[in-house]
Design a protein around this motif. Sequence first.
Motif, PDB file in Angstrom:
ATOM      1  N   LEU A  51       0.843  -1.200   0.000  1.00  0.00           N
ATOM      2  CA  LEU A  51       0.000   0.000   0.000  1.00  0.00           C
ATOM      3  C   LEU A  51       0.878   1.250   0.000  1.00  0.00           C
ATOM      4  CD1 LEU A  51      -2.702  -0.960   2.706  1.00  0.00           C
ATOM      5  CD2 LEU A  51      -3.092  -0.660   0.250  1.00  0.00           C
ATOM      6  N   SER A  54       2.432   1.948  -3.382  1.00  0.00           N
ATOM      7  CA  SER A  54       1.444   2.566  -4.285  1.00  0.00           C
ATOM      8  C   SER A  54       1.220   4.030  -3.918  1.00  0.00           C
ATOM      9  CB  SER A  54       0.106   1.833  -4.227  1.00  0.00           C
ATOM     10  OG  SER A  54       0.295   0.480  -4.489  1.00  0.00           O
ATOM     11  N   CYS A  55       1.192   4.317  -2.610  1.00  0.00           N
ATOM     12  CA  CYS A  55       1.036   5.711  -2.132  1.00  0.00           C
ATOM     13  C   CYS A  55       2.145   6.583  -2.709  1.00  0.00           C
ATOM     14  CB  CYS A  55       1.238   5.744  -0.615  1.00  0.00           C
ATOM     15  SG  CYS A  55      -0.201   5.922   0.352  1.00  0.00           S
ATOM     16  N   ARG A  58       1.939   7.182  -6.429  1.00  0.00           N
ATOM     17  CA  ARG A  58       0.918   8.168  -6.830  1.00  0.00           C
ATOM     18  C   ARG A  58       1.439   9.586  -6.618  1.00  0.00           C
ATOM     19  NH1 ARG A  58      -3.949   6.267  -8.366  1.00  0.00           N
ATOM     20  NH2 ARG A  58      -4.876   8.350  -8.276  1.00  0.00           N
ATOM     21  N   ASP A  64      -3.362  11.970  -6.511  1.00  0.00           N
ATOM     22  CA  ASP A  64      -3.795  12.029  -5.116  1.00  0.00           C
ATOM     23  C   ASP A  64      -3.749  10.628  -4.478  1.00  0.00           C
ATOM     24  OD1 ASP A  64      -5.016  12.482  -2.714  1.00  0.00           O
ATOM     25  OD2 ASP A  64      -7.052  12.691  -3.550  1.00  0.00           O
ATOM     26  N   GLY A  66      -4.961   9.800  -1.645  1.00  0.00           N
ATOM     27  CA  GLY A  66      -5.950   9.814  -0.555  1.00  0.00           C
ATOM     28  C   GLY A  66      -6.436   8.460  -0.062  1.00  0.00           C
ATOM     29  N   ILE A  67      -7.017   7.647  -0.961  1.00  0.00           N
ATOM     30  CA  ILE A  67      -7.644   6.377  -0.532  1.00  0.00           C
ATOM     31  C   ILE A  67      -6.584   5.451   0.066  1.00  0.00           C
ATOM     32  CG2 ILE A  67      -9.095   4.430  -1.263  1.00  0.00           C
ATOM     33  CD1 ILE A  67      -9.515   5.916  -3.910  1.00  0.00           C
ATOM     34  N   LEU A  68      -5.397   5.504  -0.526  1.00  0.00           N
ATOM     35  CA  LEU A  68      -4.338   4.599  -0.062  1.00  0.00           C
ATOM     36  C   LEU A  68      -3.858   4.989   1.337  1.00  0.00           C
ATOM     37  CD1 LEU A  68      -2.533   4.417  -3.484  1.00  0.00           C
ATOM     38  CD2 LEU A  68      -3.529   2.471  -2.287  1.00  0.00           C
ATOM     39  N   GLU A  70      -5.671   6.395   3.568  1.00  0.00           N
ATOM     40  CA  GLU A  70      -6.747   5.921   4.463  1.00  0.00           C
ATOM     41  C   GLU A  70      -6.601   4.416   4.730  1.00  0.00           C
ATOM     42  OE1 GLU A  70      -8.827   6.983   6.564  1.00  0.00           O
ATOM     43  OE2 GLU A  70      -8.210   8.995   5.952  1.00  0.00           O
ATOM     44  N   ALA A  71      -6.290   3.674   3.659  1.00  0.00           N
ATOM     45  CA  ALA A  71      -6.174   2.207   3.801  1.00  0.00           C
ATOM     46  C   ALA A  71      -5.037   1.847   4.761  1.00  0.00           C
ATOM     47  CB  ALA A  71      -5.948   1.566   2.437  1.00  0.00           C
ATOM     48  N   GLU A  74      -6.102   2.760   8.266  1.00  0.00           N
ATOM     49  CA  GLU A  74      -7.132   1.831   8.716  1.00  0.00           C
ATOM     50  C   GLU A  74      -6.520   0.506   9.213  1.00  0.00           C
ATOM     51  OE1 GLU A  74     -10.080   2.348   9.607  1.00  0.00           O
ATOM     52  OE2 GLU A  74     -10.349   0.193  10.041  1.00  0.00           O
ATOM     53  N   LYS A  94      -1.116   8.372  10.550  1.00  0.00           N
ATOM     54  CA  LYS A  94      -1.586   9.032   9.316  1.00  0.00           C
ATOM     55  C   LYS A  94      -0.901  10.393   9.156  1.00  0.00           C
ATOM     56  CE  LYS A  94      -5.807  10.677   7.164  1.00  0.00           C
ATOM     57  NZ  LYS A  94      -7.248  10.791   7.296  1.00  0.00           N
TER      58      LYS A  94
END
Length: 453
Positions: A51, A54-55, A58, A64, A66-68, A70-71, A74, A94
């Motif tokens: 993850l 990938s962050c 990007r 952005d 963003g979703i990564l 958050e993942a 989480e 985070k």
Amino acid sequence: MKVVKFGGSSLSSGEQLKKVFEIVVSDPERKVVVVSAPGKRSSDDIKVTDLLISCAERVIEGKDPGILIEAVAERYRSIANEAGIQGDIAAKIKENLLDLLSQSNKDPERLMEAVKASGEDQNARLVAEYFQSRGVNAAYINPGKAGLIVSDEPGNAQVLPESYNQLMSLREHEGIIIFPGFFGYSADGNIVTFSRSGSDITGSILANGLKADVYENFTDVDAVYAVNPGIVEKPEEIRELTYREMRELSYAGFSVFHDEALMPAFRAGIPVHVKNTNNPASPGTRIVSQRLNKNGPVVGIAADKGFCSIYVSKYLMNREIGFGRRLLQILEEFQISYEHLPSGIDDISVILRQDQLSPSIEKEILERIQSELGADEVKIMYDLSLIMVVGEGMRCNIGTMARASRALARAGVNIEMINQGSSEVSMMFGVNETDERKAVKAIYEEFFISIKV
Ligand SMILES: Nc1ncnc2c1ncn2[C@@H]1O[C@H](COP(=O)(O)OP(=O)(O)O)[C@@H](O)[C@H]1O
Ligand SMILES: N[C@@H](CC(=O)OP(=O)(O)O)C(=O)O
């Protein structure tokens, strides 16, 4: 004193973290705990390291993440919640990640390194906090502060010799040390990661530096098995292996222990003990300098894909001084490393990892071999799998090669190439990738489950 490493699978959830805690505190010798980033909870899950990669990708592409982000947050949040850690540790994680990613003025490679390493770093802080919440004296230790200095090769760091003496001072530390795996610092203070799955390497370096009595490597299987359990169901467990055997097997696909991780432990003569976090009572596998040869000639069979073979033939090659050197020099000029070099009288094959070639590089190399070496024939064969049959017992057993090749013939597997390792603890068969599983099963059946008459 023991150095203990827990892989990503051992730290993938709060429930796993509780098991890790019980294992560590059950033995007062377990003083140094090396941790990976949280791994997969199930086969379709994503490792935190992936993850994070990938962050960073990007951000480097100007997109952005963003979703990564958050993942990632989480994953840590659910671990902290399940383990009952008070306070919003995930929010802190985070924030740190956002802070790291905001440094996009950084060289992209440096950014990637720092983000990748943050998976282990944040997890070590979380694990330390959990141990403290359980009333145990435990502390996060930063690799840079501890003196783990490595070469500045991103994604492929090599430990520098001075690290070992510096790490020795960790022995003075009171309480349990929680140490992030997978990265060290260059002499200039940059974060540099080892190759993937490199927390095994950190554990081995610490075991050497601290002169531990044993390096325990906790994972998610009961033992190192004689073959990858993804190929053969419930394979035979190996109780004892030599460093040389493990080196050959992990090189060729036993992903349970990183192939670069043996050297530091081996140099200091420290036994490595592979054990299961989910079943710590199981005896596991010990990797040692010498073992009693109680089993047959073969201890394990490994396989790895993604190889190609450049075949070169020239009449009277055997008499031509410098042929091999000039052939390898062409590859060196393309910065290509080779793995094996089986040869005959008038022919030679160079086996290499095929991801080093592109169509244009391949064309140039083949043309140069043809023109500069005056070869009669040059051809390349792709998509080979190397099957490595390993065992110290091979040296004193006659007919092992014949048994293995007969088993392949019975299974209808065509052998593209054979190479007997100079170390005499391994032999290698090159087969088409599509035959890999069939070949491994056939050799396993021959040496481990055939009915002897
Ligand atoms: N010969 C083998 N013996 C045991 N495990 C193996 C073998 N070959 C491959 N593996 C795989 O290695 C996995 C453990 O390694 P890895 O996923 O890197 O663990 P960790 O998360 O503890 O670092 C096992 O789940 C198993 O699928
Ligand atoms: N987290 C890193 C390093 C590591 O050793 O992980 P694991 O213990 O999950 O193989 C990786 O995925 O490469």
